[in-house]
Write a protein that holds these residues in place. Structure first.
Motif, short mmCIF file in Angstrom:
data_model
loop_
_atom_site.label_atom_id
_atom_site.label_comp_id
_atom_site.label_asym_id
_atom_site.label_seq_id
_atom_site.Cartn_x
_atom_site.Cartn_y
_atom_site.Cartn_z
N GLU A 47 -18.69 3.71 -1.04
CA GLU A 47 -17.27 3.89 -0.82
C GLU A 47 -16.45 3.86 -2.11
OE1 GLU A 47 -19.53 2.67 2.43
OE2 GLU A 47 -19.06 1.37 0.72
N VAL A 48 -17.11 3.80 -3.25
CA VAL A 48 -16.39 3.56 -4.51
C VAL A 48 -15.33 4.63 -4.80
CG1 VAL A 48 -18.17 4.74 -5.89
CG2 VAL A 48 -16.65 3.04 -6.97
N ASP A 49 -15.63 5.89 -4.52
CA ASP A 49 -14.66 6.95 -4.83
C ASP A 49 -13.40 6.83 -3.97
OD1 ASP A 49 -16.28 8.10 -6.79
OD2 ASP A 49 -17.33 9.36 -5.34
N GLU A 50 -13.60 6.53 -2.70
CA GLU A 50 -12.46 6.36 -1.80
C GLU A 50 -11.65 5.13 -2.20
OE1 GLU A 50 -9.95 7.80 0.91
OE2 GLU A 50 -11.87 8.75 0.40
N GLU A 51 -12.34 4.05 -2.52
CA GLU A 51 -11.64 2.83 -2.92
C GLU A 51 -10.93 3.01 -4.26
OE1 GLU A 51 -14.43 -0.45 -0.61
OE2 GLU A 51 -14.72 -0.13 -2.76
N ASN A 52 -11.50 3.82 -5.12
CA ASN A 52 -10.83 4.13 -6.38
C ASN A 52 -9.53 4.91 -6.13
OD1 ASN A 52 -10.50 4.32 -9.22
ND2 ASN A 52 -11.45 6.34 -9.21
N LYS A 53 -9.58 5.85 -5.21
CA LYS A 53 -8.38 6.60 -4.84
C LYS A 53 -7.30 5.69 -4.27
CE LYS A 53 -10.74 10.98 -3.80
NZ LYS A 53 -11.11 11.94 -2.72
N ASP A 54 -7.73 4.64 -3.58
CA ASP A 54 -6.78 3.70 -2.98
C ASP A 54 -6.27 2.68 -3.98
OD1 ASP A 54 -6.83 4.86 -0.48
OD2 ASP A 54 -8.46 3.59 0.26
N GLY A 55 -6.74 2.77 -5.22
CA GLY A 55 -6.22 1.92 -6.28
C GLY A 55 -6.85 0.55 -6.38
N TYR A 56 -8.03 0.36 -5.78
CA TYR A 56 -8.65 -0.96 -5.78
C TYR A 56 -9.08 -1.41 -7.18
CZ TYR A 56 -9.02 -0.68 -0.66
OH TYR A 56 -8.73 -0.58 0.67
N PHE A 57 -9.29 -0.45 -8.08
CA PHE A 57 -9.76 -0.80 -9.42
C PHE A 57 -8.69 -0.54 -10.49
CE2 PHE A 57 -13.27 0.78 -6.79
CZ PHE A 57 -14.06 -0.36 -6.73
N ALA A 58 -7.45 -0.45 -10.03
CA ALA A 58 -6.35 -0.09 -10.93
C ALA A 58 -6.15 -1.12 -12.05
CB ALA A 58 -5.06 0.08 -10.14
N ILE A 59 -6.29 -2.40 -11.73
CA ILE A 59 -6.06 -3.44 -12.74
C ILE A 59 -7.12 -3.36 -13.83
CG2 ILE A 59 -5.88 -5.92 -13.15
CD1 ILE A 59 -4.89 -6.19 -10.25
N TYR A 60 -8.38 -3.22 -13.42
CA TYR A 60 -9.46 -3.08 -14.40
C TYR A 60 -9.25 -1.85 -15.28
CZ TYR A 60 -14.12 -2.25 -16.29
OH TYR A 60 -15.17 -2.01 -17.13
N LYS A 61 -8.88 -0.74 -14.67
CA LYS A 61 -8.67 0.50 -15.43
C LYS A 61 -7.47 0.35 -16.38
CE LYS A 61 -8.94 4.26 -12.83
NZ LYS A 61 -8.77 5.11 -11.61
N ARG A 62 -6.46 -0.39 -15.95
CA ARG A 62 -5.30 -0.63 -16.81
C ARG A 62 -5.68 -1.48 -18.02
NH1 ARG A 62 -1.48 -2.82 -13.10
NH2 ARG A 62 -1.99 -4.94 -13.76
N LEU A 63 -6.58 -2.42 -17.81
CA LEU A 63 -7.05 -3.27 -18.91
C LEU A 63 -7.83 -2.43 -19.92
CD1 LEU A 63 -7.04 -6.19 -19.87
CD2 LEU A 63 -9.09 -6.59 -18.50
N VAL A 64 -8.69 -1.54 -19.43
CA VAL A 64 -9.41 -0.63 -20.32
C VAL A 64 -8.42 0.24 -21.09
CG1 VAL A 64 -10.98 1.36 -20.42
CG2 VAL A 64 -11.51 -0.58 -18.93
N SER A 65 -7.38 0.70 -20.41
CA SER A 65 -6.37 1.54 -21.05
C SER A 65 -5.64 0.81 -22.17
CB SER A 65 -5.36 2.03 -20.00
OG SER A 65 -4.36 2.84 -20.59
N ARG A 66 -5.35 -0.47 -21.96
CA ARG A 66 -4.68 -1.26 -23.01
C ARG A 66 -5.57 -1.35 -24.25
NH1 ARG A 66 -0.11 -3.95 -21.51
NH2 ARG A 66 0.28 -4.28 -19.27
N LEU A 67 -6.85 -1.59 -24.04
CA LEU A 67 -7.77 -1.67 -25.18
C LEU A 67 -7.93 -0.31 -25.83
CD1 LEU A 67 -9.56 -3.53 -26.83
CD2 LEU A 67 -11.43 -3.06 -25.22
N HIS A 68 -7.97 0.74 -25.04
CA HIS A 68 -8.00 2.12 -25.55
C HIS A 68 -6.85 2.37 -26.52
CE1 HIS A 68 -6.09 6.12 -25.22
NE2 HIS A 68 -7.31 6.61 -25.23
N ASP A 69 -5.65 1.97 -26.12
CA ASP A 69 -4.47 2.20 -26.96
C ASP A 69 -4.56 1.45 -28.28
OD1 ASP A 69 -3.50 3.76 -24.92
OD2 ASP A 69 -2.08 2.27 -24.17
N MET A 70 -5.11 0.24 -28.23
CA MET A 70 -5.27 -0.54 -29.47
C MET A 70 -6.30 0.10 -30.39
SD MET A 70 -5.15 -4.46 -28.05
CE MET A 70 -3.85 -5.00 -26.93
N ILE A 71 -7.34 0.67 -29.82
CA ILE A 71 -8.36 1.37 -30.61
C ILE A 71 -7.74 2.59 -31.30
CG2 ILE A 71 -10.45 2.79 -30.43
CD1 ILE A 71 -11.36 0.81 -28.20
#
Length: 226
Positions: free
Chosen positions: A143-167
């Motif tokens: 169910e990972v793709d559907e749960e991803n669409k529903d935003g279940y992993f948004a916080i984790y992805k946002r954390l990766v994005s913050r580190l991406h910006d610092m890189i």
């Protein structure tokens, strides 16, 4: 920082739960003791029936908060990443030098977790062990793709994005900032697991910490001399 965090409420996607566990004493006890029980017996052996016995409540009352233990694990992992994000933001917001900011970020995201008294019902040290051992079970599902669409992993992805910006701030020409950022977060969990269970497979130990390795990895990848 702990005084600032004490005034904050960790916000989790409301699709993950049926009733916000932070809204009641029972909900907080469900979270507190589910963390301890999963740490003790593992997620595969964990059931709401076993949890209900520990907290002195009917199994059905737990189902009023979560439709199943998978959603509970999603809640716990989301809470952990949000808590880590707050730590990252507060610890780096006043650092102007990009290299120093990235180094501090890596420290925050890969270090050995210490207890934080800001949230009385959650033992962050125990929750960290749960994340190290069980996090992959929250997304290695059909169910990972559907749960991803529903935003279940948004916080984790946002954390990766913050580190991406610092890189990018350190080396805007680097071609793989997302891959490097996600490698740091996932790799930190893996290195801590290896350090505890497969010592011959890692150079990390009580002296050399995963944060030492990841700072070396990141700054060498970015071709930055420290």
């Amino acid at each position: 920082m702990k005084y600032l965090l004490s005034n904050l409420k960790i916000d989790i996607n409301d699709k993950i739960y049926l009733k916000d566990p932070q809204s009641s004493d029972l909900g907080k006890r469900i979270i507190e003791h589910s963390i301890k029980l999963i740490d003790e017996i593992g997620f595969d052996s964990f059931t709401f029936k076993k949890l209900g016995i520990i907290i002195g409540s009917n199994e059905s009352s737990i189902y009023r908060y979560f439709e199943g233990k998978h959603k509970l694990l999603l809640y716990l992992t989301s809470w952990y990443w949000a808590w880590l994000e707050y730590q990252l933001v507060f610890s780096t917001t006043n650092i102007l030098n990009p290299n120093e900011k990235l180094e501090k970020a890596i420290d925050i995201l890969t270090r050995t977790i210490e207890s934080d008294s800001s949230f009385a019902h959650i033992d962050e040290v125990v929750l960290n062990r749960v994340i190290i051992n069980e996090y992959s079970k929250s997304y290695l599902t059909k169910e990972v793709d559907e749960e991803n669409k529903d935003g279940y992993f948004a916080i984790y992805k946002r954390l990766v994005s913050r580190l991406h910006d610092m890189i990018i701030d350190v080396n805007s020409d680097y071609k793989f900032p997302n891959s490097l950022a996600s490698t740091v977060l996932e790799g930190a969990l893996h290195q801590h697991f290896l350090k505890d269970h497969f010592k011959s497979l890692t150079d990390c130990d009580n002296v050399v910490q995963p944060s030492d390795y990841f700072k070396h990895l990141v700054f060498n990848a970015l071709d930055i001399k420290k």
